[in-house]
Write a protein that holds these residues in place. Sequence first.
Motif, short mmCIF file in Angstrom:
data_model
loop_
_atom_site.label_atom_id
_atom_site.label_comp_id
_atom_site.label_asym_id
_atom_site.label_seq_id
_atom_site.Cartn_x
_atom_site.Cartn_y
_atom_site.Cartn_z
N LYS A 288 11.18 11.35 7.92
CA LYS A 288 11.82 11.75 6.66
C LYS A 288 12.12 10.49 5.86
O LYS A 288 12.82 9.59 6.35
CB LYS A 288 13.10 12.53 6.96
N PHE A 289 11.60 10.41 4.63
CA PHE A 289 11.77 9.19 3.82
C PHE A 289 13.17 9.08 3.22
O PHE A 289 13.76 8.03 3.22
CB PHE A 289 10.71 9.12 2.73
N GLU A 290 13.67 10.19 2.70
CA GLU A 290 15.02 10.16 2.12
C GLU A 290 16.01 10.53 3.22
O GLU A 290 16.21 11.70 3.54
CB GLU A 290 15.13 11.14 0.94
N ILE B 73 3.62 7.23 1.25
CA ILE B 73 4.96 7.59 0.80
C ILE B 73 4.88 8.37 -0.51
O ILE B 73 5.61 9.32 -0.73
CB ILE B 73 5.83 6.32 0.64
N PHE B 74 3.95 7.96 -1.38
CA PHE B 74 3.82 8.60 -2.69
C PHE B 74 2.52 9.40 -2.79
O PHE B 74 1.55 9.12 -2.09
CB PHE B 74 3.82 7.54 -3.80
N ASN B 75 2.54 10.36 -3.67
CA ASN B 75 1.33 11.09 -4.01
C ASN B 75 0.34 10.10 -4.59
O ASN B 75 0.67 9.37 -5.52
CB ASN B 75 1.69 12.12 -5.09
N HIS C 89 6.54 11.96 -1.28
CA HIS C 89 6.51 12.94 -0.20
C HIS C 89 7.89 12.96 0.46
O HIS C 89 8.51 11.91 0.61
CB HIS C 89 5.45 12.56 0.84
N THR C 90 8.36 14.13 0.83
CA THR C 90 9.65 14.23 1.52
C THR C 90 9.55 13.64 2.93
O THR C 90 10.42 12.91 3.37
CB THR C 90 10.08 15.70 1.62
N LYS D 43 0.83 -1.21 0.00
CA LYS D 43 0.00 0.00 0.00
C LYS D 43 0.87 1.26 0.00
O LYS D 43 0.34 2.36 0.04
CB LYS D 43 -0.90 0.01 1.24
N PHE D 44 2.19 1.09 0.03
CA PHE D 44 3.16 2.19 0.04
C PHE D 44 2.94 3.13 1.21
O PHE D 44 2.89 4.34 1.06
CB PHE D 44 3.13 2.96 -1.29
N LYS D 45 2.79 2.52 2.41
CA LYS D 45 2.57 3.31 3.62
C LYS D 45 3.88 3.53 4.39
O LYS D 45 4.81 2.74 4.28
CB LYS D 45 1.57 2.59 4.55
#
Length: 115
Positions: free
Chosen positions: A44-46, A19-21, A35-36, A8-10
């Motif tokens: 923070k993802f990155e 995580i994604f738009n 999303h940053t 689900k990209f959570k």
Amino acid sequence: MSLINILKFKCPKCKEGAIFNSNHQLFSFHVPKMHTRCDKCNLKFEKESGFFIGAMYVSYGITVAEFLMVFIIFYFVLKVSLLTAFMVVVGVIILASILNFKLARTLWIYLFYNK
Ligand SMILES: [Zn+2]
């Protein structure tokens, strides 16, 4: 690490934030916007600049696995010609490229997330 949350990209921390738009379709050819930070828990993802370069190895692995699965199904099970099997494989990989991109980055985030 829950497979459902990955698919689900959570966010790995709160399992709620995306995580994604989300406003893009599965098979669109726009590179999905990430999303940053998590909009729920501010993770923070990155982690550092260039963090997602390593996700390319994951992407490569996913693509090779898909290639082999589709090829085996079409060539050995359905017994289509080699050229047809190859063209189906190329088509599937192009169609799945955006999904692979998102999956690879999400797996990479989960891999390096420490509680
Ligand atoms: Zn979160």
